[in-house]
Design an enzyme around this catalytic site. Structure first.
Site, PDB file in Angstrom:
ATOM      1  N   ASP A   1       5.002  -0.948  -3.102  1.00  0.00           N
ATOM      2  CA  ASP A   1       4.807  -1.199  -4.536  1.00  0.00           C
ATOM      3  C   ASP A   1       6.046  -1.903  -5.079  1.00  0.00           C
ATOM      4  OD1 ASP A   1       2.282   0.056  -5.455  1.00  0.00           O
ATOM      5  OD2 ASP A   1       3.180   1.893  -4.701  1.00  0.00           O
TER       6      ASP A   1
ATOM      7  N   ARG B   1      10.093  -0.369  -5.579  1.00  0.00           N
ATOM      8  CA  ARG B   1      10.428   0.520  -4.464  1.00  0.00           C
ATOM      9  C   ARG B   1      11.607   0.012  -3.642  1.00  0.00           C
ATOM     10  NH1 ARG B   1       7.702   4.180  -7.058  1.00  0.00           N
ATOM     11  NH2 ARG B   1       5.436   4.060  -6.848  1.00  0.00           N
TER      12      ARG B   1
ATOM     13  N   ARG C   1       4.131  -2.151 -17.451  1.00  0.00           N
ATOM     14  CA  ARG C   1       3.780  -2.619 -16.106  1.00  0.00           C
ATOM     15  C   ARG C   1       2.708  -3.704 -16.182  1.00  0.00           C
ATOM     16  NH1 ARG C   1       1.917   2.555 -13.007  1.00  0.00           N
ATOM     17  NH2 ARG C   1       1.708   1.063 -11.265  1.00  0.00           N
TER      18      ARG C   1
ATOM     19  N   LYS D   1      -4.394  -4.572  -9.291  1.00  0.00           N
ATOM     20  CA  LYS D   1      -4.658  -3.150  -9.522  1.00  0.00           C
ATOM     21  C   LYS D   1      -4.614  -2.840 -11.035  1.00  0.00           C
ATOM     22  CE  LYS D   1       0.176  -1.711  -8.781  1.00  0.00           C
ATOM     23  NZ  LYS D   1       1.105  -1.062  -7.837  1.00  0.00           N
ATOM     24  N   HIS D   2      -5.316  -1.815 -11.502  1.00  0.00           N
ATOM     25  CA  HIS D   2      -6.053  -0.755 -10.815  1.00  0.00           C
ATOM     26  C   HIS D   2      -7.507  -0.834 -11.298  1.00  0.00           C
ATOM     27  CE1 HIS D   2      -1.853   0.491 -11.484  1.00  0.00           C
ATOM     28  NE2 HIS D   2      -1.919   1.132 -10.326  1.00  0.00           N
TER      29      HIS D   2
ATOM     30  N   HIS E   1      -1.644  10.233 -11.940  1.00  0.00           N
ATOM     31  CA  HIS E   1      -0.828  10.936 -10.952  1.00  0.00           C
ATOM     32  C   HIS E   1      -0.949  12.452 -11.138  1.00  0.00           C
ATOM     33  CE1 HIS E   1       1.123   6.963 -10.826  1.00  0.00           C
ATOM     34  NE2 HIS E   1       1.475   7.295  -9.600  1.00  0.00           N
TER      35      HIS E   1
ATOM     36  N   ASP F   1      -5.990   3.649  -4.601  1.00  0.00           N
ATOM     37  CA  ASP F   1      -4.663   4.064  -5.045  1.00  0.00           C
ATOM     38  C   ASP F   1      -4.284   5.266  -4.177  1.00  0.00           C
ATOM     39  OD1 ASP F   1      -2.300   4.263  -6.472  1.00  0.00           O
ATOM     40  OD2 ASP F   1      -3.249   4.294  -8.444  1.00  0.00           O
TER      41      ASP F   1
END
Length: 301
Positions: A15, A23, A84, A114-115, A127, A200
């Protein structure tokens, strides 16, 4: 890992959206996130940043990026997407997403929109919970779909599902990741996407509300997913999928479809026979290069 993978090179993904989700930030140029780039209204900049990001990822041996974000930030209270996303306007977001997809392609990196079908209008983080999107189908077509349509038109390699319930698209109460009407009916059949569908992360709460870790994996395959990302319990997920194949619940034809898509992705991006392998010499030339640092500054980083 690539040297040990024998005949078929690995797909190694991360990611690296830049900005809030980065990341590889300890190693790579700190490019601004999608929201900052979207503020510039400069699609050329979005394309350049994606290409530069892809070049740095390849130098590290990564060949798939779970980016760009194709959600439209239509809910200011959204706890998980926000900046984002490129924009709160579907048309402007679509142009930015298409530009980024092309930039990743120029760097020979597989890109992921995404998503799906759109995580922009939630006030719950998938999450930790299971968001419900109350858009009508007409609202989805107007607000959520345009960036994904643009990504597909631009040749995006993969689309990632969202762990969100979208009752007007599928009244079953299952999250989109486990929904055949959404992944196969909408994404494959209505939008005509022929590439790889990735879930995901399956260790997120939104994917695990209704079913155990084995059943989640099986239902994702049956819904149309080709790539099962980060199962919460990998051995359990593997055994469940294997048992579903042996029992006939998952057909050989269904497996062949996913294998073919994953091999096609490798071929399209040039790593069916030779994947990018991390190189210290190449990395020293590419990571945080002068040109990339100047581009980051231009983009507002």
């Amino acid at each position: 890992m690539q040297r040990a993978s024998a005949k078929v090179p690995l797909i190694i993904g991360t990611d690296q959206e830049n900005g809030l989700v980065s990341r590889m930030s300890a190693l790579m140029t700190k490019f601004p996130g999608a929201g900052d780039i979207g503020d510039t209204k400069d699609t050329g900049l979005a394309r350049q940043v994606a290409k530069a990001t892809g070049e740095e990822l390849r130098a590290l041996g990564v060949n798939l990026d779970f980016a760009p974000v194709a959600d439209v930030n239509v809910n200011p209270r959204n706890p998980v997407i926000g900046r984002r996303a490129y924009d709160d306007d579907p048309k402007r977001a679509a142009k930015m997403v298409a530009a980024a997809v092309k930039g990743f392609g120029e760097a020979k990196i597989a890109a992921t929109a995404k998503h799906f079908p759109g995580h922009g209008d939630t006030s719950v983080d998938s999450h930790t919970g299971l968001p419900i999107i109350k858009h009508t189908k007409a609202q989805w077509e107007r607000l959520d779909a345009p960036p994904f349509e643009a990504a597909i038109d631009a040749g995006v390699d993969a689309v990632m599902s969202a762990h969100i319930v979208f009752p007007k698209l599928d009244p079953s109460g299952d999250p989109a990741t486990l929904s055949k009407p959404i992944l196969t009916g909408l994404l494959r059949e209505k939008l005509g996407f022929k590439g790889v569908i990735s879930t995901d992360a399956l260790n997120m709460a939104g994917a695990r509300k209704k079913y155990d870790d084995g059943e989640v994996a099986v239902r994702a395959v049956l819904a149309g997913a080709d790539l099962l990302l980060m199962p919460n319990d990998l051995p359990k997920a593997y055994k469940a999928v294997l048992a579903a194949v042996k029992s006939g619940r998952i057909s050989e034809q269904r497996l062949d479809q996913s294998v073919t898509r994953l091999l096609t992705l490798r071929h399209k991006r040039g790593f069916l026979t030779e994947a990018p392998v991390a190189s210290a010499a190449k990395a020293s030339d590419v990571l945080r290069s002068s040109a990339h640092r100047k581009l980051a500054a231009k983009a507002g980083g």
